[in-house]
Design a protein around this motif. Structure first.
Motif, PDB file in Angstrom:
ATOM      1  N   PHE A  18      29.981-115.923 -74.534  1.00 60.72           N
ATOM      2  CA  PHE A  18      30.858-114.773 -74.246  1.00 60.72           C
ATOM      3  C   PHE A  18      31.684-115.025 -72.985  1.00 60.72           C
ATOM      4  N   ALA A  19      31.037-115.598 -71.968  1.00 60.25           N
ATOM      5  CA  ALA A  19      31.760-115.862 -70.722  1.00 60.25           C
ATOM      6  C   ALA A  19      32.845-116.916 -70.968  1.00 60.25           C
ATOM      7  N   SER A  20      32.543-117.923 -71.783  1.00 53.48           N
ATOM      8  CA  SER A  20      33.548-118.944 -72.097  1.00 53.48           C
ATOM      9  C   SER A  20      34.713-118.354 -72.882  1.00 53.48           C
ATOM     10  N   CYS A  21      34.401-117.377 -73.749  1.00 54.80           N
ATOM     11  CA  CYS A  21      35.469-116.712 -74.501  1.00 54.80           C
ATOM     12  C   CYS A  21      36.436-116.035 -73.536  1.00 54.80           C
ATOM     13  N   GLU A  22      35.895-115.393 -72.509  1.00 54.32           N
ATOM     14  CA  GLU A  22      36.750-114.708 -71.542  1.00 54.32           C
ATOM     15  C   GLU A  22      37.699-115.700 -70.882  1.00 54.32           C
ATOM     16  N   VAL A  23      37.181-116.884 -70.571  1.00 53.99           N
ATOM     17  CA  VAL A  23      38.024-117.905 -69.955  1.00 53.99           C
ATOM     18  C   VAL A  23      39.062-118.408 -70.963  1.00 53.99           C
ATOM     19  N   ALA A  24      38.628-118.553 -72.233  1.00 54.75           N
ATOM     20  CA  ALA A  24      39.570-119.009 -73.270  1.00 54.75           C
ATOM     21  C   ALA A  24      40.691-117.986 -73.453  1.00 54.75           C
ATOM     22  N   LEU A  25      40.366-116.713 -73.258  1.00 51.28           N
ATOM     23  CA  LEU A  25      41.357-115.658 -73.465  1.00 51.28           C
ATOM     24  C   LEU A  25      42.270-115.478 -72.259  1.00 51.28           C
ATOM     25  N   ASP A  26      41.781-115.890 -71.078  1.00 56.15           N
ATOM     26  CA  ASP A  26      42.576-115.693 -69.868  1.00 56.15           C
ATOM     27  C   ASP A  26      42.446-116.938 -68.985  1.00 56.15           C
ATOM     28  N   ALA A  27      43.444-117.802 -69.091  1.00 55.55           N
ATOM     29  CA  ALA A  27      43.374-119.101 -68.415  1.00 55.55           C
ATOM     30  C   ALA A  27      43.237-118.945 -66.905  1.00 55.55           C
ATOM     31  N   SER A  28      43.658-117.818 -66.362  1.00 54.76           N
ATOM     32  CA  SER A  28      43.579-117.649 -64.904  1.00 54.76           C
ATOM     33  C   SER A  28      42.127-117.575 -64.424  1.00 54.76           C
ATOM     34  N   LEU A  29      41.193-117.376 -65.367  1.00 51.16           N
ATOM     35  CA  LEU A  29      39.772-117.303 -64.986  1.00 51.16           C
ATOM     36  C   LEU A  29      39.133-118.687 -64.905  1.00 51.16           C
ATOM     37  N   SER A  30      39.842-119.686 -65.377  1.00 51.03           N
ATOM     38  CA  SER A  30      39.295-121.038 -65.445  1.00 51.03           C
ATOM     39  C   SER A  30      38.823-121.523 -64.075  1.00 51.03           C
ATOM     40  N   GLY A  31      37.598-122.014 -64.037  1.00 45.64           N
ATOM     41  CA  GLY A  31      37.042-122.533 -62.789  1.00 45.64           C
ATOM     42  C   GLY A  31      36.433-121.467 -61.895  1.00 45.64           C
ATOM     43  N   ARG A  32      36.602-120.199 -62.266  1.00 45.96           N
ATOM     44  CA  ARG A  32      36.039-119.121 -61.436  1.00 45.96           C
ATOM     45  C   ARG A  32      34.721-118.621 -62.026  1.00 45.96           C
ATOM     46  N   PRO A  33      33.858-118.073 -61.183  1.00 44.07           N
ATOM     47  CA  PRO A  33      32.626-117.484 -61.725  1.00 44.07           C
ATOM     48  C   PRO A  33      32.969-116.242 -62.561  1.00 44.07           C
ATOM     49  N   VAL A  34      32.530-116.235 -63.811  1.00 46.41           N
ATOM     50  CA  VAL A  34      32.838-115.120 -64.708  1.00 46.41           C
ATOM     51  C   VAL A  34      31.549-114.656 -65.361  1.00 46.41           C
ATOM     52  N   TRP A  35      31.334-113.364 -65.403  1.00 41.75           N
ATOM     53  CA  TRP A  35      30.238-112.853 -66.209  1.00 41.75           C
ATOM     54  C   TRP A  35      30.703-111.661 -67.020  1.00 41.75           C
ATOM     55  N   VAL A  36      30.032-111.464 -68.154  1.00 42.08           N
ATOM     56  CA  VAL A  36      30.391-110.384 -69.057  1.00 42.08           C
ATOM     57  C   VAL A  36      29.286-109.353 -69.002  1.00 42.08           C
ATOM     58  N   GLY A  37      29.675-108.106 -68.934  1.00 46.68           N
ATOM     59  CA  GLY A  37      28.671-107.053 -68.888  1.00 46.68           C
ATOM     60  C   GLY A  37      29.364-105.753 -68.659  1.00 46.68           C
ATOM     61  N   GLY A  38      28.642-104.792 -68.163  1.00 45.71           N
ATOM     62  CA  GLY A  38      29.330-103.543 -67.867  1.00 45.71           C
ATOM     63  C   GLY A  38      28.458-102.337 -68.025  1.00 45.71           C
ATOM     64  N   GLY A  39      28.628-101.649 -69.129  1.00 49.99           N
ATOM     65  CA  GLY A  39      28.086-100.303 -69.197  1.00 49.99           C
ATOM     66  C   GLY A  39      29.187 -99.382 -68.744  1.00 49.99           C
ATOM     67  N   ARG A  40      29.015 -98.114 -68.976  1.00 47.99           N
ATOM     68  CA  ARG A  40      30.105 -97.165 -68.790  1.00 47.99           C
ATOM     69  C   ARG A  40      30.655 -97.162 -67.360  1.00 47.99           C
ATOM     70  N   ASN A  41      29.775 -97.163 -66.369  1.00 46.82           N
ATOM     71  CA  ASN A  41      30.257 -97.059 -64.993  1.00 46.82           C
ATOM     72  C   ASN A  41      30.071 -98.365 -64.222  1.00 46.82           C
ATOM     73  N   GLY A  42      30.079 -99.443 -64.958  1.00 49.75           N
ATOM     74  CA  GLY A  42      29.879-100.731 -64.301  1.00 49.75           C
ATOM     75  C   GLY A  42      28.445-100.887 -63.819  1.00 49.75           C
ATOM     76  N   ASN A  43      27.540-100.064 -64.329  1.00 45.90           N
ATOM     77  CA  ASN A  43      26.152-100.139 -63.880  1.00 45.90           C
ATOM     78  C   ASN A  43      25.249-100.788 -64.925  1.00 45.90           C
ATOM     79  N   GLY A  44      25.876-101.518 -65.870  1.00 47.72           N
ATOM     80  CA  GLY A  44      25.092-102.155 -66.923  1.00 47.72           C
ATOM     81  C   GLY A  44      24.554-103.499 -66.477  1.00 47.72           C
TER      82      GLY A  44
END
Ligand SMILES: [Mg+2]
Length: 447
Positions: A18-44
């Motif tokens: 999932f994290a790699s997909c985010e990078v594939a979808l947005d090249a500006s994320l390449s090389g940066r620490p990326v994580w996927v998650g959330g929940g309604r108020n960012g508390n997931g």
């Protein structure tokens, strides 16, 4: 050349998918620490983190606020499952080109059977070149990093992948026992805590330990699984990729109406349209059904129902419709309470062995072709374009049905979701979104 009896199985697995997909979808994320998650108020919680993020100690299951604290300049991405599915499909389309048999296991994981490739494909190349070519292509064309493992069974290939991550590793023929020797048994999926404890009680923590035990002990303690494990630990378990064809046993539908329906005519119209949809699925899967069942739950949760068994398995809309009308009359005799829920089921399924054509030899085949043509028309022009005689009669009888919006608001739920997203899988997982889109569509319709 590999020995003739040994299967060669390749396991391919997306890295931090999932994290790699985010990078594939947005090249500006390449090389940066990326994580996927959330929940309604960012508390997931974190559901995936890329390698850059893992360096900061960010792991799946961690709370998102903790991750943010551990890595303030990292990027939290909200999950975009539709996009992940699309990228996954693109990845599997490439994988398919590399082997005659490919079995997807999950959104980012699959097995390829490369048995005999050495004789037919790898004369001028090697397994390593071939697999790295495949990985490179997925990286280039889809933007996703994948790891891979090659071994003599799916189990072995999977272990090779986890040993390789990130990268590729081949467990060479005859090298299996050596590769496994010091690896802990817990790496094998399907071992489980209970079996792990039982194996530890026999003094076995690694595959090497298992290989040294007498096979009879394992067989006696764990049955067939124990014997397999012993063969596996000794590198003697070889198994090709098997495409699991799940034999379907039923097609069913269970719909809770959004309001209590006092009008049994309307409830029957709904049941008919739902059954027509199920028969469509039956035919798409080249099946026919011998039994059909109807269940009705009333507002006070009491239930009624009826079932019918045909002399022969059927696949014709007209026959199912007639049967359903009979079942409905039978089930509802003397009933008066509003309907809350309608269940339909087709079972006792068997394959439809004839390929129906309009010029089929039997009546059954000709009717099949008519039903199929109808489905194609509906696929093109929308559901409800074509009505069977039974549906038409019902519609005429039911004058109220002339304003289908007020009368039949429950029918389109699944179809709507399909039209909006092209999928009917778990439409409720995005309920709020969906309701908003539905409102837009409705507004558009009225406006
Ligand atoms: Mg993965």
């Amino acid at each position: 050349m590999y020995s003739r009896s040994s299967a060669r199985v390749l396991h391919v697995d997306g890295d931090t998918f999932f994290a790699s997909c985010e990078v594939a979808l947005d090249a500006s994320l390449s090389g940066r620490p990326v994580w996927v998650g959330g929940g309604r108020n960012g508390n997931g919680i974190v559901i995936a983190a890329n390698r850059e993020a893992k360096r900061f100690g960010i792991a799946t299951g961690m709370a998102c606020f903790e991750a943010q604290r551990a890595c303030p300049h990292g990027v939290l991405a909200r999950p975009q499952y539709d996009e992940y599915r699309r990228l996954s499909q693109a990845m599997f389309r490439i994988l398919e080109e590399y082997a005659p048999t490919m079995a997807p296991m999950s959104i980012d994981e699959g097995f390829l059977d490369l048995t005999t490739m050495d004789r037919h494909v790898w004369r001028h190349t090697s397994a390593t070149e071939y697999v790295n070519g495949l990985r490179e292509r997925i990286r280039r064309e889809v933007g996703l990093p994948v790891s891979a493992g090659l071994g003599n069974s799916p189990w072995m290939a999977k272990l090779a992948t986890s040993a390789a991550k990130p990268g590729f590793l081949e467990v060479p023929p005859e090298g299996e026992a050596e590769f496994l020797k010091d690896r802990p048994l817990s790496e094998l999926c399907g071992v489980g805590k209970r079996r792990e404890r039982a194996l530890a009680a026999l003094g076995a923590r690694t595959f090497g330990d298992v290989a040294r035990l007498p096979s009879a002990v394992l067989k006696q303690r764990f049955g067939i699984w124990g014997q397999q494990l012993w063969l596996f630990a000794n590198g003697r378990w070889t198994e090709p990729v098997v495409l699991e064809v799940k034999a379907r046993t039923t097609i069913s539908s269970n719909t809770t109406l959004p309001h209590d329906e006092p009008d049994y005519g309307a409830a029957l119209v709904f049941a008919c349209s739902e059954l027509a949809r199920m028969v469509g699925q039956l035919r798409r899967e080249r099946l026919q059904a011998r039994e059909v069942g109807l269940g009705i739950r009333f507002t006070d949760f009491t239930e009624t129902g009826a079932r019918h068994r045909f002399d022969h398995a059927q696949c014709r809309n007209s026959i199912f419709n007639t049967a359903l009308e009979g079942l409905f009359d039978e089930a509802m005799a003397g009933a008066w309470k509003p309907v809350r829920q309608i269940r339909l089921c087709l079972w006792n399924l068997k394959p439809l062995d004839t390929q129906p054509t309009l010029w089929g030899g039997t009546d059954e085949e000709r009717w099949g072709a008519v039903d199929e043509a109808m489905e194609r028309l509906e696929g093109k022009f929308g559901t409800g374009t074509v009505m069977t005689g039974a549906q038409l009669a019902l519609r005429r009888l039911d004058a109220a049905h002339e304003s289908p919006k007020s009368k039949c608001p429950f029918a389109p739920a699944r179809e709507m979701a399909k039209n909006l997203w092209g999928t009917d899988r778990d439409p409720l997982s995005r309920k709020a979104d969906w309701e908003r889109k539905l409102a837009q569509v409705a507004a558009h319709h009225h406006g």
